[in-house]
Design an enzyme around this catalytic site. Structure first.
Site, PDB file in Angstrom:
ATOM      1  N   SER A  67      26.909  64.171  42.484  1.00  0.00           N
ATOM      2  CA  SER A  67      26.701  62.917  41.752  1.00  0.00           C
ATOM      3  C   SER A  67      27.927  62.012  41.893  1.00  0.00           C
ATOM      4  O   SER A  67      28.245  61.589  42.989  1.00  0.00           O
ATOM      5  CB  SER A  67      26.341  63.213  40.291  1.00  0.00           C
ATOM      6  OG  SER A  67      25.857  62.055  39.657  1.00  0.00           O
ATOM      7  N   HIS A 177      19.723  59.898  37.493  1.00  0.00           N
ATOM      8  CA  HIS A 177      19.008  60.400  38.675  1.00  0.00           C
ATOM      9  C   HIS A 177      17.488  60.458  38.505  1.00  0.00           C
ATOM     10  O   HIS A 177      16.851  61.434  38.883  1.00  0.00           O
ATOM     11  CB  HIS A 177      19.563  61.766  39.110  1.00  0.00           C
ATOM     12  CG  HIS A 177      21.009  61.710  39.496  1.00  0.00           C
ATOM     13  ND1 HIS A 177      21.443  61.053  40.621  1.00  0.00           N
ATOM     14  CD2 HIS A 177      22.114  62.192  38.876  1.00  0.00           C
ATOM     15  CE1 HIS A 177      22.762  61.145  40.690  1.00  0.00           C
ATOM     16  NE2 HIS A 177      23.193  61.820  39.638  1.00  0.00           N
TER      17      HIS A 177
END
Length: 286
Positions: A67, A177
């Site tokens: 991430s 996400h």
């Protein structure tokens, strides 16, 4: 000190003071936390390079990050200058925070179930008109689901029926996400496209493709897609193993990725560097 100063100047905030003195409540805001995590990783890398009189590209074959760690990986590979990395992450944090009203989204970690079972679980749990999808494929038996809060809570309620041993609601400020992050993706598209990415000193295995990438235009696009896309960490580590990687060094605060990596492939040695002693041990091992 140089790293922290450069970041403080780049974002016009004494982030280093916040990191060392708090308050935690302010440091934990997404816009600050993402930059702070990157700062610790890059500070450790700079010390390794200075103390060892080397470049990371001389001792590693690839970089990867989970991430926000993807930005740290690109900075480590000298594709994005540190000041630009800090600025991008601060904007990323703010835009992700603002994408969904507080309390409307949620994320849950599901332990002990397969990717296919979690997909089936989502199919049974997602409410009409809502978003609910796999955000992170972290390791075998560890997936994270993100989306509208009611659908995520519904996923928790039904989880036992799909082989989930444990469901942990995550203490996050937004549902990362997933497609609820579309407003943030639009903001970051403009911001990322403004920044010049330099040729990487090491190829990066990206979250979205789970493949090694070196083309900067493609990496930019994947970084934009990452805002709403699934983090394919399990596949990324598997790909690295198939490319001959036998040891992975996690650089920065914590050992979360080292734990995941061991669950993905026990053939890979995984360790972390997060303090002065770890740095000394690493340099002695070279």
């Amino acid at each position: 000190k140089e790293v922290f100063q450069e970041i403080d100047d780049a974002i016009s905030l004494s982030l280093s003071k916040l990191m060392f003195e708090g308050p935690d409540s302010e440091l934990m805001l997404t816009e600050n936390a993402q930059v702070a995590i990157m700062a610790v990783s890059i500070a450790a890398i700079r010390i390794i390079e200075r103390q060892g009189n080397l470049k990371i590209s001389e001792v590693a074959d690839f970089v990867a990050g989970h991430s926000l760690g993807e930005y740290s990986a690109l900075a480590a590979s000298r594709s994005i200058p540190l000041s630009e990395t800090a600025s991008l992450l601060r904007k990323r944090g703010k835009s992700m925070q603002n994408a969904v009203p507080l309390g409307e989204g949620a994320m849950v970690a599901l332990i002990g179930s397969s990717f296919e079972d979690v997909q089936a679980l989502i199919g049974q749990s997602k409410l009409k008109g809502e978003i609910c999808s796999i955000a992170n494929d972290n390791a075998p038996g560890q997936l994270v689901v993100s989306g509208n809060k009611k659908s995520v809570l519904n996923t928790i309620d039904k989880s036992k029926d799909f082989g989930v041993k444990k469901a942990v609601l995550l203490a996050v400020s937004a549902p990362f996400h997933c497609s609820l992050m579309e407003p943030a993706k639009n903001v970051m598209k403009d911001e990322i496209e403004k920044v010049k990415f330099y040729n990487l000193e090491l190829p990066i295995v990206t979250n979205i493709s789970a493949q090694q990438e070196e083309d900067t235009d493609k990496i930019k696009q994947l970084l934009i897609e990452q805002i709403t896309g699934m983090v394919r960490w399990r596949e990324s580590i598997t790909n690295l193993y198939h490319n001959g990687v036998g040891e992975i060094i996690e650089i920065g605060a914590g050992k979360v990725l080292s734990g995941l990596n061991k669950r993905i492939n026990k053939e890979i040695t995984s360790r972390n560097i997060e303090n002065v002693q770890d740095i000394d041990n690493f340099l002695e091992s070279l």
